[in-house]
Design a protein around this motif. Structure first.
Motif, PDB file in Angstrom:
ATOM      1  N   ASP A 146     -18.722 -16.657 -16.794  1.00  0.00           N
ATOM      2  CA  ASP A 146     -19.765 -16.734 -16.815  1.00  0.00           C
ATOM      3  C   ASP A 146     -20.094 -16.241 -15.341  1.00  0.00           C
ATOM      4  OD1 ASP A 146     -19.760 -18.596 -18.851  1.00  0.00           O
ATOM      5  OD2 ASP A 146     -20.079 -20.123 -17.955  1.00  0.00           O
ATOM      6  N   ASN A 168     -30.107 -13.019 -31.483  1.00  0.00           N
ATOM      7  CA  ASN A 168     -28.857 -13.140 -32.000  1.00  0.00           C
ATOM      8  C   ASN A 168     -28.293 -11.564 -32.762  1.00  0.00           C
ATOM      9  OD1 ASN A 168     -29.500 -15.466 -33.922  1.00  0.00           O
ATOM     10  ND2 ASN A 168     -31.492 -14.684 -34.641  1.00  0.00           N
ATOM     11  N   TRP A 223     -25.974  -9.650 -29.396  1.00  0.00           N
ATOM     12  CA  TRP A 223     -24.999  -9.015 -28.189  1.00  0.00           C
ATOM     13  C   TRP A 223     -25.070  -8.242 -27.563  1.00  0.00           C
ATOM     14  CZ3 TRP A 223     -19.827 -11.049 -29.517  1.00  0.00           C
ATOM     15  CH2 TRP A 223     -20.095 -11.201 -30.452  1.00  0.00           C
ATOM     16  N   TRP A 232     -20.895 -10.418 -25.153  1.00  0.00           N
ATOM     17  CA  TRP A 232     -21.182 -11.264 -25.152  1.00  0.00           C
ATOM     18  C   TRP A 232     -21.983 -12.071 -26.441  1.00  0.00           C
ATOM     19  CZ3 TRP A 232     -20.916  -9.832 -20.652  1.00  0.00           C
ATOM     20  CH2 TRP A 232     -20.142 -10.279 -19.227  1.00  0.00           C
ATOM     21  N   ARG A 233     -21.302 -13.347 -27.263  1.00  0.00           N
ATOM     22  CA  ARG A 233     -22.659 -13.060 -27.967  1.00  0.00           C
ATOM     23  C   ARG A 233     -23.765 -14.230 -28.008  1.00  0.00           C
ATOM     24  NH1 ARG A 233     -24.566 -11.804 -32.729  1.00  0.00           N
ATOM     25  NH2 ARG A 233     -24.710 -13.645 -34.779  1.00  0.00           N
ATOM     26  N   ASN A 240     -27.542 -16.451 -28.715  1.00  0.00           N
ATOM     27  CA  ASN A 240     -28.017 -17.110 -29.950  1.00  0.00           C
ATOM     28  C   ASN A 240     -29.098 -17.114 -30.559  1.00  0.00           C
ATOM     29  OD1 ASN A 240     -29.841 -18.257 -27.994  1.00  0.00           O
ATOM     30  ND2 ASN A 240     -28.088 -19.849 -28.150  1.00  0.00           N
ATOM     31  N   GLU A 279     -30.126 -16.574 -25.564  1.00  0.00           N
ATOM     32  CA  GLU A 279     -28.961 -17.080 -24.343  1.00  0.00           C
ATOM     33  C   GLU A 279     -27.354 -16.818 -25.034  1.00  0.00           C
ATOM     34  OE1 GLU A 279     -30.226 -21.315 -24.773  1.00  0.00           O
ATOM     35  OE2 GLU A 279     -31.306 -21.007 -23.360  1.00  0.00           O
ATOM     36  N   ILE A 280     -27.082 -16.362 -24.002  1.00  0.00           N
ATOM     37  CA  ILE A 280     -25.701 -16.357 -24.160  1.00  0.00           C
ATOM     38  C   ILE A 280     -24.889 -17.246 -24.028  1.00  0.00           C
ATOM     39  CG2 ILE A 280     -23.551 -14.795 -22.906  1.00  0.00           C
ATOM     40  CD1 ILE A 280     -25.696 -13.424 -21.487  1.00  0.00           C
ATOM     41  N   PHE A 281     -24.312 -17.246 -25.601  1.00  0.00           N
ATOM     42  CA  PHE A 281     -23.292 -19.067 -25.879  1.00  0.00           C
ATOM     43  C   PHE A 281     -21.800 -18.834 -26.227  1.00  0.00           C
ATOM     44  CE2 PHE A 281     -24.475 -17.300 -29.879  1.00  0.00           C
ATOM     45  CZ  PHE A 281     -23.339 -17.579 -30.761  1.00  0.00           C
ATOM     46  N   GLU A 282     -21.440 -17.684 -25.556  1.00  0.00           N
ATOM     47  CA  GLU A 282     -20.234 -17.740 -27.036  1.00  0.00           C
ATOM     48  C   GLU A 282     -18.647 -16.522 -25.232  1.00  0.00           C
ATOM     49  OE1 GLU A 282     -18.648 -16.154 -30.691  1.00  0.00           O
ATOM     50  OE2 GLU A 282     -20.228 -17.860 -31.540  1.00  0.00           O
ATOM     51  N   ASP A 283     -17.698 -16.867 -25.099  1.00  0.00           N
ATOM     52  CA  ASP A 283     -16.892 -16.975 -24.578  1.00  0.00           C
ATOM     53  C   ASP A 283     -17.702 -15.174 -25.105  1.00  0.00           C
ATOM     54  OD1 ASP A 283     -16.156 -18.859 -22.985  1.00  0.00           O
ATOM     55  OD2 ASP A 283     -14.304 -18.830 -24.979  1.00  0.00           O
ATOM     56  N   VAL A 335     -15.817 -11.174 -25.566  1.00  0.00           N
ATOM     57  CA  VAL A 335     -14.944 -10.737 -26.358  1.00  0.00           C
ATOM     58  C   VAL A 335     -14.477  -9.406 -26.209  1.00  0.00           C
ATOM     59  CG1 VAL A 335     -14.549  -9.859 -28.713  1.00  0.00           C
ATOM     60  CG2 VAL A 335     -16.340 -11.768 -28.098  1.00  0.00           C
TER      61      VAL A 335
END
Length: 143
Positions: A3, A19, A21, A44-45, A47, A51-55, A57
């Motif tokens: 993070d 929605n 990247w 990062w994805r 939402n 907001e950035i919400f996934e690890d 990639v």
């Protein structure tokens, strides 16, 4: 990636692109330049709230910039002052006669053009260069 690798600029970008990247690119590209897949470290994805919400990639096509000692073909050593800070593609010279329709498999890498308009030695290899595929492409061309 942690993070702590997420900058305020990335957070702002996420807010502008719900929605979607947010991409981590290893250097700045001038406006209008296409960013090659090899320059994208990963993403990062984002939402629906922006907001950035996934690890993170990782991008398997990412290739870091390197300081190269390779000798450039003579035509690539010419100065291009208007192209300073842009990237110039190097391709397999066996495909020169196919210009401007050089196949991606023949792209060797990208050279950064320095302040003086000449390649400054910084090189990014592509993830697509395949000398064997180039040979097959050239053998399949009917002249």
């Amino acid at each position: 990636m942690h993070d702590s690798d997420i900058s305020q600029e990335m957070i702002d970008e996420a807010k502008r692109n719900p929605n979607g990247w947010v991409y981590k690119i290893d250097c700045k590209y001038p406006d209008g330049d296409n960013i090659p897949p090899e320059a994208i470290e990963g993403a990062w994805r984002v939402n629906e709230s922006g907001e950035i919400f996934e690890d993170f990639v990782k991008n398997d096509s990412y290739r870091p910039i390197e300081k190269s000692r390779r000798i450039l073909p003579k035509f690539m050593r010419m100065k291009h002052p208007s192209q300073a800070h842009h990237w110039m593609i190097e391709f397999d010279l066996r495909c020169l006669h196919l210009f401007p329709k050089i196949p991606k498999e023949a792209y060797v890498g990208y050279w950064l053009i320095g302040d003086d308009g000449a390649p400054n030695g910084y090189f990014r290899p592509t993830s697509t260069y395949d000398p064997e595929a180039v040979t097959k492409i050239l053998e399949s061309i009917k002249y």
